[in-house]
Motif scaffolding. Structure first.
Motif, PDB file in Angstrom:
ATOM      1  N   GLU A 258      -2.604  11.650 -16.488  1.00  0.00           N
ATOM      2  CA  GLU A 258      -2.021  11.743 -17.826  1.00  0.00           C
ATOM      3  C   GLU A 258      -2.771  10.867 -18.830  1.00  0.00           C
ATOM      4  N   VAL A 259      -4.071  10.876 -18.696  1.00  0.00           N
ATOM      5  CA  VAL A 259      -4.918  10.095 -19.583  1.00  0.00           C
ATOM      6  C   VAL A 259      -5.955  11.034 -20.163  1.00  0.00           C
ATOM      7  N   ASN A 260      -6.340  10.823 -21.382  1.00  0.00           N
ATOM      8  CA  ASN A 260      -7.428  11.605 -21.946  1.00  0.00           C
ATOM      9  C   ASN A 260      -8.457  10.693 -22.576  1.00  0.00           C
ATOM     10  N   THR A 261      -9.659  11.211 -22.634  1.00  0.00           N
ATOM     11  CA  THR A 261     -10.768  10.380 -23.074  1.00  0.00           C
ATOM     12  C   THR A 261     -11.408  10.947 -24.326  1.00  0.00           C
ATOM     13  N   ILE A 262     -11.805  10.060 -25.208  1.00  0.00           N
ATOM     14  CA  ILE A 262     -12.698  10.458 -26.295  1.00  0.00           C
ATOM     15  C   ILE A 262     -14.036   9.837 -25.963  1.00  0.00           C
ATOM     16  N   PHE A 263     -15.017  10.720 -25.744  1.00  0.00           N
ATOM     17  CA  PHE A 263     -16.288  10.266 -25.206  1.00  0.00           C
ATOM     18  C   PHE A 263     -17.197   9.738 -26.310  1.00  0.00           C
ATOM     19  N   GLN A 264     -18.169   8.956 -25.840  1.00  0.00           N
ATOM     20  CA  GLN A 264     -19.072   8.292 -26.762  1.00  0.00           C
ATOM     21  C   GLN A 264     -19.708   9.262 -27.765  1.00  0.00           C
ATOM     22  N   ARG A 265     -20.256  10.361 -27.249  1.00  0.00           N
ATOM     23  CA  ARG A 265     -20.842  11.335 -28.167  1.00  0.00           C
ATOM     24  C   ARG A 265     -19.948  12.553 -28.279  1.00  0.00           C
ATOM     25  N   TYR A 266     -18.664  12.346 -28.195  1.00  0.00           N
ATOM     26  CA  TYR A 266     -17.599  13.329 -28.441  1.00  0.00           C
ATOM     27  C   TYR A 266     -17.478  14.408 -27.371  1.00  0.00           C
ATOM     28  N   ALA A 267     -18.610  14.844 -26.780  1.00  0.00           N
ATOM     29  CA  ALA A 267     -18.568  15.851 -25.720  1.00  0.00           C
ATOM     30  C   ALA A 267     -17.755  17.078 -26.117  1.00  0.00           C
ATOM     31  N   LEU A 268     -17.958  17.549 -27.327  1.00  0.00           N
ATOM     32  CA  LEU A 268     -17.307  18.805 -27.726  1.00  0.00           C
ATOM     33  C   LEU A 268     -18.084  19.960 -27.107  1.00  0.00           C
ATOM     34  N   PHE A 269     -17.359  21.051 -26.814  1.00  0.00           N
ATOM     35  CA  PHE A 269     -18.032  22.190 -26.186  1.00  0.00           C
ATOM     36  C   PHE A 269     -18.784  22.985 -27.245  1.00  0.00           C
ATOM     37  N   PRO A 270     -20.102  23.030 -27.157  1.00  0.00           N
ATOM     38  CA  PRO A 270     -20.865  23.691 -28.219  1.00  0.00           C
ATOM     39  C   PRO A 270     -20.679  25.204 -28.232  1.00  0.00           C
TER      40      PRO A 270
END
Lengths: 380, 272
Positions: free
Chosen positions: A79-91
Motif C-alpha cells: 500500500e505504498v506508491n512511489t514518485i520516481f526520480q525521473r517520474y517514470a511516466l509511460f511514454p
C-alpha cells in the motif's frame, strides 16, 4: 511514543558486492507524517526508500507495515506508491492513461476511473491535459502527472525519490509548498528523499539524516538545526563553525582561548568536545569589547547580511552580520550561551566546520585540534 | 551563401551515387518491365503476372509464417537475454551473431546435408529403427531455412530496445499494481514495439525475396518469387518478365513497410 506507527524498519542492513550500503537501520514512521531522508549521494537514502517500496530486499532486518512484516510482499501488493526520480511516466500512454494505470490495474469501473483521474488532474492543476502525450509536457507538468498517478490509487504512504531534483529553482520552491499542502490536505504519509537541506527543513515534520549507510540523527527540523548530534549533521544542515573545545565543567566550555558560558551539561570534566556556533549567532563588536577577536579575511555582501570569514588563531570562522566590515578589519566577537551547542567527539570531528577554503590564501588545517585564541572586547 | 554552397559540394557525391546506383537501376528495371524483347512498350509482362499468383502468394505466406515464428522465438529470447548479467549478455549475443559470420549459402547447404534423405537426422532415425522422414522439398524445410537464417535479425533489434528500457518504468509498473506478467504485456511489449517492427521488416524482406533457401531446402519443388525471377534471368533470359516480377516484389515490400510505419505511428496496440 510508538502510537500510530505505520512503518517500522528494524535492523535493516544491505550490502552490494561486499560494500555496505545500509548498516543496521532502525526507524519508525508515524501515520500522516512528512518524513524526509536527507543525506549526501551514496548515503543510502534511496536504498532505504526502495526497501520500503518493495523494489529491493534487505540482506537482513524487517519491514513492518501497519503491524505486519511485509518483507515477502512484492511491490505491486504494497500500500505504498512511489514518485520516481525521473517520474517514470509511460511514454506510450497519454496523460489520462498514465494516471488511470493503477486504477485499471485494480479493475475499478470505467466511470469511477474517469472521475478519479479528473479529480487528480484537477488537484495537480492539469485539468484539460488528459489527451496530451507525455513527451509534449514540460518537466514540471510531468512531475505533476507523476504525482497524480501515484495519488490516484490512494496509497497509505507516498514515497518521493528526489522528486524536484530536475526542476529549476523557482518551480522547485512552488512545488515544495504544493507538495506540503497536498500532504496535509490528503492526510497521507510522505517519505521524501532529498540531498537539499533547505528543502528538508522547510517541508518536513521529521528529518532523518543519513551518511555512510547509517542514520546520524532523527528529529524535527528545529531539533536538527539547533541540536545537531555530530559534526556531520551540523555541517550538512546549514552553515556551522565547528570548533574544538574542552568542557571544563557543566555549563562552561573553553574554546578559542576563552571560557564561554553555555547551556550544555553532562560531560566529563575536561572532556574534549566539538562546539557548534552558527554564523548568524555571532555578535560582531569592537575588538576591545569582544570575548574573542580576529581578522576579517573575506567579506561578501549577501543582501540581507554580510558574510565574513574571520581568522581567529588560524581557524576560519564564518560570521553573518548586518554590520559592514571589510577585509583586513579586526573585529571582536561575542557569543551568548544559547548560541553555543556542544557535541560529543565523533568519527566526523575535525572534518567539517572550518572555512579555510573560503579565504584567498588557502591555509593549512594544521591547527585544527588546538584551542582557538581570543582577543576579547565588548561591543556597543 | 557560403555555407549552402559548401553543403552542395558535400552532398554532390552522395546525390551522384544514389542516382547512379539506386535511381538508374530502378529505372532500368521499370524499362524492362514495360517493354518486350524487342524493346517496344507493352503491358503484357504485367498482365502475365497473373500466372504467377500462386508463387507470389506462397512467397508471402512462407515469409509471413517464418516472420511470426521468428518473433515468437526471438521475443522471449531477447527479453531474457536483456535480463542476464552483462557478461552473459555479451557471450550470448556473440553466439547469436556467430552463424552470421558464415556465408548464407554455406549455412543453407549444410542444412541440406543434415536434412536430406541420407542426411544426419534420417541416419539417426533409421538407426533407431524409425522410418526416415522426407524433409527436403517441403514447405516446412523452406520456412525452417528462413527462420534459421534470419532469426538473428529479429533478436538484435528487439534486444537493443529491451536492454535500453528505463528500469524505473518497470518499477513504476510494479508500483502501480502489475505483477511481472502484466508488466510485460502492459509496459515492456508496447515499449519494445520499435524493435519488434524493425525485426519484422528485417526478417520479412529477405525472406520474401529469397531464392537460395527455397532452391536448396525446397529441392526445386517449391518456387518462390526469388526463384522465379532467377529463372527468368538465368535460364530463359526473359529479362522483361523477370523485371516485372521484381517490380511486384518491390511493391509488396513497400506496402508492408508502409503498413508497419503506419502502425508505428499510431501509438495504440501492437499490429503484427
Amino acid at each position: 511514543m510508538k502510537n500510530n506507527v505505520i512503518i517500522d524498519l528494524k535492523n535493516i542492513s544491505v550490502a552490494f558486492d561486499g560494500e555496505t550500503i545500509l548498516n543496521n537501520i532502525n526507524l519508525f514512521i508515524r501515520d500522516k507524517e512528512f518524513v524526509t531522508f536527507l543525506g549526501p549521494s551514496g548515503c543510502g537514502k534511496t536504498t532505504t526508500l526502495r526497501i520500503i517500496g518493495g523494489f529491493l530486499q534487505p540482506d537482513s532486518g524487517e519491514v513492518i507495515f501497519d503491524g505486519k512484516n511485509v518483507l515477502n510482499v512484492p511491490a505491486h501488493k504494497r500500500e505504498v506508491n512511489t514518485i520516481f526520480q525521473r517520474y517514470a511516466l509511460f511514454p506510450h500512454l497519454n496523460v489520462f492513461d498514465n494516471v488511470a494505470f493503477g486504477l485499471k490495474q485494480r479493475k475499478v469501473d470505467k466511470a469511477q476511473i474517469k472521475e478519479t483521474v479528473e479529480k487528480m488532474l484537477d488537484l495537480v492543476n492539469l485539468k484539460g491535459f488528459e489527451k496530451r502525450s507525455i513527451s509534449s509536457l514540460s518537466g514540471g507538468q510531468q512531475q505533476r502527472v507523476a504525482i497524480a498517478r501515484a495519488l490516484a490509487i490512494k496509497p497509505r504512504v507516498l514515497l518521493l525519490d528526489e522528486p524536484l531534483g530536475a526542476l529549476d529553482l523557482k518551480l522547485r520552491k512552488d512545488m515544495q509548498v504544493e507538495l506540503k499542502n497536498m500532504q496535509q490536505q490528503l492526510g497521507i504519509t510522505f517519505i521524501y528523499v532529498t540531498h537539499d537541506q533547505e528543502e528538508a527543513l522547510s517541508m518536513s515534520d521529521t528529518i532523518v539524516i543519513m551518511d555512510k549507510g547509517k542514520i546520524q540523527q532523527i528529529g524535527t527540523p528545529q531539533d536538527i538545526y539547533n541540536e545537531p548530534k555530530n559534526a556531520f549533521v551540523a555541517d550538512f544542515i546549514g552553515e556551522s563553525n565547528i570548533v574544538d573545545g574542552v568542557m571544563l565543567e557543566d555549563f562552561f566550555v573553553r574554546m578559542a582561548g576563552h571560557t564561554f558560558k553555555c547551556l550544555d551539561k553532562g560531560f566529563a570534566v575536561n572532556e574534549q568536545v566539538d562546539v557548534v556556533i552558527r554564523p548568524e549567532d555571532v555578535d560582531v563588536v569592537e575588538p576591545e569589547t569582544g570575548m574573542i577577536s580576529g581578522q576579517v579575511t573575506n567579506s561578501i555582501f549577501k543582501g540581507v547580511f554580510y558574510e565574513l570569514i574571520v581568522d581567529i588563531k588560524n581557524f576560519k570562522w564564518m560570521v553573518q552580520t548586518t554590520k559592514h566590515k571589510e577585509e583586513g578589519d579586526v573585529i571582536g566577537l561575542n557569543i551568548v550561551p544559547d548560541s553555543i551547542h556542544i557535541m560529543k567527539k565523533s568519527e566526523y570531528s575535525g572534518q567539517f566546520g572550518d572555512y579555510s577554503s573560503f579565504s584567498d590564501e588557502y591555509e593549512e588545517l594544521d591547527n585544527v585540534d588546538a584551542d582557538i585564541p581570543i582577543e576579547s572586547e565588548g561591543e556597543a | 551563401m557560403k555555407k549552402s554552397s559548401r553543403n552542395v559540394l558535400l552532398n554532390t557525391p552522395y546525390v551522384i551515387w544514389s542516382a547512379l546506383f539506386v535511381i538508374v537501376p530502378l529505372g532500368i528495371v521499370a524499362y524492362y518491365a514495360f517493354t518486350d524483347a524487342d524493346g517496344t512498350f507493352t503491358f503484357n509482362n504485367i498482365k502475365n503476372l497473373g500466372n504467377y499468383g500462386s508463387t507470389i502468394a506462397d512467397s508471402l505466406i512462407y515469409s509471413f509464417v517464418a516472420t511470426i515464428i521468428c518473433l515468437i522465438i526471438a521475443y522471449p529470447f531477447a527479453y531474457f537475454l536483456a535480463n542476464f548479467s552483462e557478461n552473459s549478455q555479451r557471450t550470448l549475443m556473440l553466439l547469436v551473431m556467430l552463424p552470421m559470420w558464415m556465408n548464407l549459402l554455406i549455412r543453407t547447404y549444410s542444412w541440406m546435408n543434415i536434412l536430406e534423405q541420407n542426411g544426419l537426422i534420417n541416419n539417426v532415425l533409421t538407426r533407431l529403427g524409425l522410418e526416415p522422414v522426407q524433409f527436403l522439398g517441403t514447405a516446412g524445410a523452406v520456412i525452417f531455412g528462413m527462420i534459421y537464417n534470419y532469426l538473428p535479425y529479429m533478436i538484435i533489434p528487439i534486444y537493443n530496445v529491451i536492454s535500453k528500457l528505463d528500469h524505473s518504468l518497470l518499477d513504476a509498473a510494479s508500483d502501480l499494481g502489475c505483477n511481472s506478467f502484466q508488466r510485460i504485456i502492459k509496459v515492456i511489449i508496447p515499449l519494445s514495439k520499435p524493435g519488434i517492427l524493425s525485426g519484422i521488416a528485417m526478417v520479412f524482406v529477405p525472406s520474401v525475396s529469397t531464392f537460395y533457401i527455397s532452391q536448396k531446402l525446397g529441392s526445386g519443388k517449391i518456387l518462390l518469387i526469388g526463384d522465379t525471377i532467377e529463372r527468368f534471368m538465368k535460364t530463359s533470359y526473359n529479362y522483361n518478365m523477370g523485371a516485372a516480377l521484381s517490380l511486384i516484389l518491390m511493391a509488396l515490400i513497400l506496402i508492408s513497410t508502409f503498413i508497419m510505419n503506419k502502425s508505428a505511428r499510431d501509438d495504440k496496440e501492437l499490429i503484427v
